[in-house]
Design a protein around this motif. Structure first.
Motif, PDB file in Angstrom:
ATOM      1  N   TRP A 136       0.829  -1.208   0.000  1.00 36.04           N
ATOM      2  CA  TRP A 136       0.000   0.000   0.000  1.00 36.04           C
ATOM      3  C   TRP A 136       0.868   1.264   0.000  1.00 36.04           C
ATOM      4  CZ3 TRP A 136      -4.877   1.205  -0.950  1.00 36.04           C
ATOM      5  CH2 TRP A 136      -5.377   2.434  -0.527  1.00 36.04           C
ATOM      6  N   ARG A 137       1.969   1.239   0.741  1.00 33.62           N
ATOM      7  CA  ARG A 137       2.815   2.429   0.831  1.00 33.62           C
ATOM      8  C   ARG A 137       3.486   2.762  -0.498  1.00 33.62           C
ATOM      9  NH1 ARG A 137       5.227  -0.329   5.422  1.00 33.62           N
ATOM     10  NH2 ARG A 137       3.832  -0.066   7.205  1.00 33.62           N
ATOM     11  N   LYS A 138       3.645   1.763  -1.337  1.00 34.76           N
ATOM     12  CA  LYS A 138       4.349   1.981  -2.607  1.00 34.76           C
ATOM     13  C   LYS A 138       3.440   2.567  -3.682  1.00 34.76           C
ATOM     14  CE  LYS A 138       7.574  -1.841  -1.764  1.00 34.76           C
ATOM     15  NZ  LYS A 138       8.029  -3.173  -2.221  1.00 34.76           N
ATOM     16  N   LEU A 139       2.137   2.564  -3.443  1.00 34.80           N
ATOM     17  CA  LEU A 139       1.212   3.100  -4.439  1.00 34.80           C
ATOM     18  C   LEU A 139       1.375   4.614  -4.558  1.00 34.80           C
ATOM     19  CD1 LEU A 139      -2.115   1.205  -3.606  1.00 34.80           C
ATOM     20  CD2 LEU A 139      -0.461   0.656  -5.398  1.00 34.80           C
ATOM     21  N   SER A 140       1.037   5.138  -5.712  1.00 32.57           N
ATOM     22  CA  SER A 140       1.054   6.585  -5.898  1.00 32.57           C
ATOM     23  C   SER A 140      -0.146   7.210  -5.188  1.00 32.57           C
ATOM     24  CB  SER A 140       0.993   6.924  -7.385  1.00 32.57           C
ATOM     25  OG  SER A 140      -0.287   6.580  -7.912  1.00 32.57           O
ATOM     26  N   HIS A 141      -0.093   8.532  -4.989  1.00 35.94           N
ATOM     27  CA  HIS A 141      -1.217   9.221  -4.361  1.00 35.94           C
ATOM     28  C   HIS A 141      -2.504   8.993  -5.159  1.00 35.94           C
ATOM     29  CE1 HIS A 141       1.662  11.093  -1.776  1.00 35.94           C
ATOM     30  NE2 HIS A 141       2.216  11.794  -2.729  1.00 35.94           N
ATOM     31  N   GLN A 142      -2.401   9.049  -6.479  1.00 36.19           N
ATOM     32  CA  GLN A 142      -3.593   8.893  -7.309  1.00 36.19           C
ATOM     33  C   GLN A 142      -4.146   7.476  -7.239  1.00 36.19           C
ATOM     34  OE1 GLN A 142      -3.450  10.323 -11.358  1.00 36.19           O
ATOM     35  NE2 GLN A 142      -4.252  12.293 -10.656  1.00 36.19           N
ATOM     36  N   ASP A 143      -3.276   6.478  -7.181  1.00 38.24           N
ATOM     37  CA  ASP A 143      -3.749   5.095  -7.080  1.00 38.24           C
ATOM     38  C   ASP A 143      -4.506   4.889  -5.770  1.00 38.24           C
ATOM     39  OD1 ASP A 143      -2.788   4.335  -9.533  1.00 38.24           O
ATOM     40  OD2 ASP A 143      -0.888   3.559  -8.772  1.00 38.24           O
ATOM     41  N   ARG A 144      -3.966   5.444  -4.680  1.00 35.65           N
ATOM     42  CA  ARG A 144      -4.677   5.330  -3.401  1.00 35.65           C
ATOM     43  C   ARG A 144      -5.995   6.101  -3.441  1.00 35.65           C
ATOM     44  NH1 ARG A 144       0.816   5.648  -1.095  1.00 35.65           N
ATOM     45  NH2 ARG A 144       0.578   7.905  -0.777  1.00 35.65           N
ATOM     46  N   GLN A 145      -6.001   7.235  -4.128  1.00 34.38           N
ATOM     47  CA  GLN A 145      -7.230   8.020  -4.237  1.00 34.38           C
ATOM     48  C   GLN A 145      -8.318   7.231  -4.966  1.00 34.38           C
ATOM     49  OE1 GLN A 145      -6.714  11.847  -6.097  1.00 34.38           O
ATOM     50  NE2 GLN A 145      -8.707  12.600  -5.447  1.00 34.38           N
ATOM     51  N   LYS A 146      -7.947   6.536  -6.022  1.00 33.50           N
ATOM     52  CA  LYS A 146      -8.922   5.728  -6.762  1.00 33.50           C
ATOM     53  C   LYS A 146      -9.548   4.664  -5.863  1.00 33.50           C
ATOM     54  CE  LYS A 146      -6.607   6.204 -11.252  1.00 33.50           C
ATOM     55  NZ  LYS A 146      -5.766   5.495 -12.260  1.00 33.50           N
ATOM     56  N   VAL A 147      -8.706   3.989  -5.080  1.00 33.62           N
ATOM     57  CA  VAL A 147      -9.221   2.935  -4.199  1.00 33.62           C
ATOM     58  C   VAL A 147     -10.167   3.516  -3.159  1.00 33.62           C
ATOM     59  CG1 VAL A 147      -8.600   1.196  -2.482  1.00 33.62           C
ATOM     60  CG2 VAL A 147      -7.190   1.475  -4.527  1.00 33.62           C
ATOM     61  N   LEU A 148      -9.778   4.627  -2.541  1.00 26.09           N
ATOM     62  CA  LEU A 148     -10.616   5.199  -1.485  1.00 26.09           C
ATOM     63  C   LEU A 148     -11.917   5.771  -2.042  1.00 26.09           C
ATOM     64  CD1 LEU A 148      -7.879   6.803   0.782  1.00 26.09           C
ATOM     65  CD2 LEU A 148      -9.248   4.768   1.241  1.00 26.09           C
ATOM     66  N   MET A 149     -11.908   6.230  -3.268  1.00 25.54           N
ATOM     67  CA  MET A 149     -13.163   6.678  -3.877  1.00 25.54           C
ATOM     68  C   MET A 149     -14.054   5.482  -4.215  1.00 25.54           C
ATOM     69  SD  MET A 149     -11.872   9.973  -6.085  1.00 25.54           S
ATOM     70  CE  MET A 149     -13.364  10.944  -6.083  1.00 25.54           C
ATOM     71  N   ASN A 150     -13.443   4.339  -4.478  1.00 22.59           N
ATOM     72  CA  ASN A 150     -14.231   3.104  -4.617  1.00 22.59           C
ATOM     73  C   ASN A 150     -14.852   2.716  -3.278  1.00 22.59           C
ATOM     74  OD1 ASN A 150     -13.648   2.821  -7.339  1.00 22.59           O
ATOM     75  ND2 ASN A 150     -11.896   1.459  -7.002  1.00 22.59           N
ATOM     76  N   VAL A 151     -14.097   2.927  -2.193  1.00 20.50           N
ATOM     77  CA  VAL A 151     -14.649   2.672  -0.856  1.00 20.50           C
ATOM     78  C   VAL A 151     -15.854   3.580  -0.615  1.00 20.50           C
ATOM     79  CG1 VAL A 151     -14.190   2.656   1.615  1.00 20.50           C
ATOM     80  CG2 VAL A 151     -12.383   1.980   0.030  1.00 20.50           C
ATOM     81  N   ALA A 152     -15.757   4.840  -1.037  1.00 20.40           N
ATOM     82  CA  ALA A 152     -16.881   5.767  -0.884  1.00 20.40           C
ATOM     83  C   ALA A 152     -18.126   5.225  -1.583  1.00 20.40           C
ATOM     84  CB  ALA A 152     -16.515   7.139  -1.430  1.00 20.40           C
ATOM     85  N   ASP A 153     -17.947   4.628  -2.758  1.00 17.13           N
ATOM     86  CA  ASP A 153     -19.087   4.024  -3.462  1.00 17.13           C
ATOM     87  C   ASP A 153     -19.681   2.869  -2.658  1.00 17.13           C
ATOM     88  OD1 ASP A 153     -19.335   5.615  -5.751  1.00 17.13           O
ATOM     89  OD2 ASP A 153     -17.699   4.569  -6.756  1.00 17.13           O
ATOM     90  N   GLU A 154     -18.819   2.076  -2.023  1.00 16.19           N
ATOM     91  CA  GLU A 154     -19.324   0.974  -1.188  1.00 16.19           C
ATOM     92  C   GLU A 154     -20.128   1.509  -0.001  1.00 16.19           C
ATOM     93  OE1 GLU A 154     -19.341  -2.264  -1.657  1.00 16.19           O
ATOM     94  OE2 GLU A 154     -18.340  -2.007  -3.592  1.00 16.19           O
ATOM     95  N   PHE A 155     -19.697   2.641   0.567  1.00 12.86           N
ATOM     96  CA  PHE A 155     -20.461   3.253   1.659  1.00 12.86           C
ATOM     97  C   PHE A 155     -21.823   3.737   1.162  1.00 12.86           C
ATOM     98  CE2 PHE A 155     -16.776   2.961   4.249  1.00 12.86           C
ATOM     99  CZ  PHE A 155     -17.154   3.225   5.558  1.00 12.86           C
ATOM    100  N   ARG A 156     -21.871   4.259  -0.056  1.00  9.92           N
ATOM    101  CA  ARG A 156     -23.160   4.677  -0.616  1.00  9.92           C
ATOM    102  C   ARG A 156     -24.106   3.478  -0.718  1.00  9.92           C
ATOM    103  NH1 ARG A 156     -19.536   7.717  -4.095  1.00  9.92           N
ATOM    104  NH2 ARG A 156     -19.698   9.940  -3.561  1.00  9.92           N
ATOM    105  N   LYS A 157     -23.576   2.363  -1.189  1.00 14.24           N
ATOM    106  CA  LYS A 157     -24.389   1.153  -1.325  1.00 14.24           C
ATOM    107  C   LYS A 157     -24.819   0.613   0.040  1.00 14.24           C
ATOM    108  CE  LYS A 157     -21.864  -0.260  -5.495  1.00 14.24           C
ATOM    109  NZ  LYS A 157     -20.902  -1.256  -6.045  1.00 14.24           N
TER     110      LYS A 157
END
Length: 760
Positions: A136-157
């Protein structure tokens, strides 16, 4: 007759404009399938998540479906939580701890259960988090942002189920958890966005701290743990989540949203241990790089005692007050106070627990009666009955709350006596009001964390402000007044992190009202959750000099230039410090001296402002770079703080001898430059608002141990020659929200709002 005239005028207006659509313009429907949002991160701009509009009939049906599923969840599968460590659930054969639906206490209705984590689980969790096997630490800021925005979608569901589990496990009414889910989604979208903003500063390189421990409370079982986890993950860290016992199932379900969206069970681990066990086996570990804690003062102090050098970001509650002056809209004030004091059963750290009335209002028997009737009108009871605005307590009254229900100080009386909506259910405590609380009384000075409001009489606004400030806390504070002069005085004299004008003191929203307190309400750097600076605590920010500001001219910098040019002995260091100072001066003007309103809400201003610290102790050691020492002095004097420069007692470093000789040219009468041994240094620390070391290794274990009982925060992050980053050490943040509309009238401030929008 007036009412009939109003009805006729309404009918006439509808007839005149007969083509008006009589259907609601609001079309939100929570029953519809949630579709994943497609977002271009290069053009992404953060926006807050909308809450549920429960007025709409389709959303009421949605709420009824949640109730039908969760009211009997124990008989229809139940929820069982296990420790999740090193990528797997640990299904031990130890005794399960059952969770009871507090609204159905009589029936003994079960919600589910959880299994305790073992010592071995905790040690393995730390080892796994440190190793970060999934990178996880090796990911770029944008890659982590994509994952966390996917988490936001899961919270919506999962919104419906998160509302359901919070109702069943901790007794929160649906409307209270709904806004928590929205806040959780905001955190997930905002923190990666704010990481990108900070990491994108010219010359800044951002890297993760390492391993973060998040210790979350039961009163906000969705939003607070999600916020801590999201901030830590966004900054690139691996995370161990330890929720409160009373909210284990809520935390387990929100973790499932992370795991489903692509955050691995090695990256986010879930620990179901008691606080005392975590204090033994996790917090003391040197492999824990930082801890985010929300909870009581006593627990925070135990954490620091367990590990004195811990990097702790803690929100520790408050004794929050709303001042109501004779110049207020009295009915509006009463509505705002009742909501702030009693929603969520008064179990919000931001809840108004003191109502300070100016004497004209306090002495008015009609207003006293209005308060009594307003509080008695609140419906308290089962969360499954939608007429109830107040649900159950999350745990039984204990400590200060328990004492407050059976104890009155001299001169106090019960305006509304404590009672229970259901005499057989000890969790169903109704709101109560103490009348005649005085400065220094038990309920003036102690946080209660329950539905108890104390009403205090003040001679005038100045007296009221003093009463509030005397508590020693500084989380939220409110004023109800339509007089701009009163509001201006209150803003400049009240001590709190979140200020609210003519609205409730609860319900802070990400980026609009970044949340966090001062004094006893916060431990650590004081950076506010939901604000742009919060994530900086969980990253290493390094600066690669880009020579952006070779020279500049301000009165202060020009004075420094004259001082530095008087002696050429350390000319190179002086020149570098001046260049850093120019960088600082730019950000001082561009960021720290401006008021920021990022939300631009019509009818409400939401200002984030920086308050310069009043005093700084700057400790220097022989391994500090002299240009960084000089630049730090420039920064501290730039903000106008009283400066105490502490030099090692036996140091013979030539630069420090030179500094002592030249000190009178830069230091003022209130400033000090002294030589101190470690004992003298520790003695000095409690006298200053901010303690600054330029390197963590310069703080000995002995210093940490000696200041631990006072929970003194020591800023030890390495000096960063970027003004936007380094200057944060010398300011505290404050949010000021002003709801300036009244019954649809935006007034002169509304005109100013539209003028500004047109200009922009």
């Amino acid at each position: 007759p007036e009412w009939e005239t109003l009805l006729q005028s309404y009918d006439a207006a509808v007839a005149l404009y007969g083509k008006l659509d009589q259907k609601p313009t609001r079309t939100q429907d929570r029953n519809k399938e949630i579709k994943k949002q497609k977002i271009d991160l290069n053009s992404y701009h953060f926006e807050n998540e909308p809450d549920t509009d429960f007025v709409l009939p389709q959303n009421r049906k949605w709420a009824e479906a949640i109730r039908d599923k969760w009211i009997n969840i124990g008989e229809n599968g139940a929820i069982h939580a296990y420790p999740v460590v090193a990528g797997a659930e640990k299904k031990h054969h130890s005794e399960a701890i059952e969770v009871i639906d507090k609204s159905q206490y009589h029936e003994g209705k079960k919600v589910g259960s959880f299994i305790r984590a073992t010592e071995e689980d905790m040690k393995l969790a730390i080892k796994t988090a440190k190793e970060d096997p999934d990178g996880w630490r090796k990911l770029s800021h944008q890659d982590r942002q994509k994952v966390l925005m996917n988490v936001a979608d899961e919270f919506r569901k999962a919104r419906a189920d998160l509302i359901g589990i919070a109702a069943a496990e901790v007794g929160k009414v649906f409307t209270e958890t709904d806004v928590e889910v929205s806040e959780a989604i905001d955190f997930l979208n905002f923190y990666p966005y704010s990481v990108t903003k900070l990491a994108g500063l010219t010359g800044i390189q951002a890297t993760p701290k390492g391993v973060g421990l998040v210790v979350s409370p039961w009163n906000f079982p969705i939003a607070i743990p999600t916020g801590g986890v999201a901030a830590s993950l966004a900054a690139g860290n691996t995370v161990i989540l330890k929720p409160a016992d009373d909210a284990m199932l809520c935390a387990y379900m929100l973790c499932e949203c992370f795991w489903r969206a692509g955050v691995s069970k090695n990256t986010l681990q879930f620990i179901t241990a008691s606080g005392s066990e975590v204090g033994k086996h996790i917090i003391p570990s040197k492999d824990i790089d930082f801890t985010i804690f929300t909870g009581g003062e006593e627990t925070a102090y135990r954490i620091i005692k367990s590990r004195p050098d811990i990097a702790l970001s803690a929100e520790t509650g408050g004794k929050d007050a709303t001042i109501v002056t004779a110049m207020s809209d009295r009915e509006q004030a009463l509505k705002n106070v009742v909501v702030s004091a009693f929603h969520n059963s008064g179990q919000k750290c931001s809840a108004t627990s003191l109502m300070v009335l100016e004497k004209e209002l306090y002495d008015d028997p009609k207003y006293k009666q209005a308060i009594k009737e307003a509080v008695e009108s609140l419906e308290t009871g089962s969360v499954w009955d939608f007429k109830n605005r107040i649900g159950t307590l999350s745990n039984l009254p204990q400590g200060n709350l328990k004492k407050s229900l059976s104890y009155l100080d001299d001169g106090e009386e019960w305006l509304v006596k404590p009672s229970y909506a259901d005499q057989g259910n000890p969790y169903m405590l109704k709101p109560s009001v103490r009348w005649g609380t005085k400065a220094g009384d038990f309920c003036h000075m102690h946080e209660l964390f329950g539905p108890v409001l104390s009403v205090v009489r003040a001679e005038n606004l100045e007296d009221a402000v003093n009463i509030v400030n005397e508590t020693g806390y500084g989380l939220t504070s409110g004023i109800e007044s339509l007089d701009d002069r009163e509001v201006a005085y209150w803003k400049e004299n009240i001590i709190a992190g979140n200020l609210y004008i003519n609205r409730g003191t609860t319900g802070a929203i990400v980026i609009r009202q970044p949340f966090g307190g001062m004094r006893k309400s916060a431990i650590g750097s004081g950076k506010k959750a939901g604000g742009f600076n919060y994530v900086s605590q969980f990253m290493n920010l390094d600066y690669h000099d880009t020579n952006l500001y070779e020279s500049c001219s301000t009165d202060f910098i020009d004075h420094m230039r004259v001082f530095f040019s008087r002696d050429t002995l350390f000319n190179e260091e002086c020149e570098v410090a001046l260049r850093y100072g120019c960088h600082f001066a730019h950000w001082y003007e561009a960021e720290f001296m401006k008021e920021h309103d990022y939300a631009h809400i019509r009818g409400e201003s939401n200002v984030i402002r920086y308050l310069p610290v009043k005093s700084v102790l700057l400790r220097l050691e022989d391994n500090d770079k002299f240009e960084e020492v000089l630049a730090s002095i420039v920064a501290i004097k730039m903000v106008g703080a009283k400066l105490h420069i502490s030099l090692p007692k036996r140091s013979r470093k030539a630069e420090y001898i030179w500094l002592e000789a030249k000190a009178s040219s830069i230091l003022e009468n209130s400033d000090l430059i002294v030589r101190e041994d470690e004992e003298e240094l520790v003695e000095s620390m409690s006298n200053y608002e901010r303690i600054r070391f330029l390197a963590k290794e310069n703080v000995s274990e002995t210093i940490y141990e000696k200041v631990a009982p006072k929970a003194i925060y020591i800023a030890t992050t390495p000096f960063v020659a970027h003004g936007r980053v380094e200057m944060m050490h010398y300011f505290v943040e404050q949010s000021v929200t002003n709801s300036y509309h009244r019954y649809g009238n935006l007034g002169i401030q509304g005109l100013n709002f539209y003028t500004k929008q047109i200009q922009e």
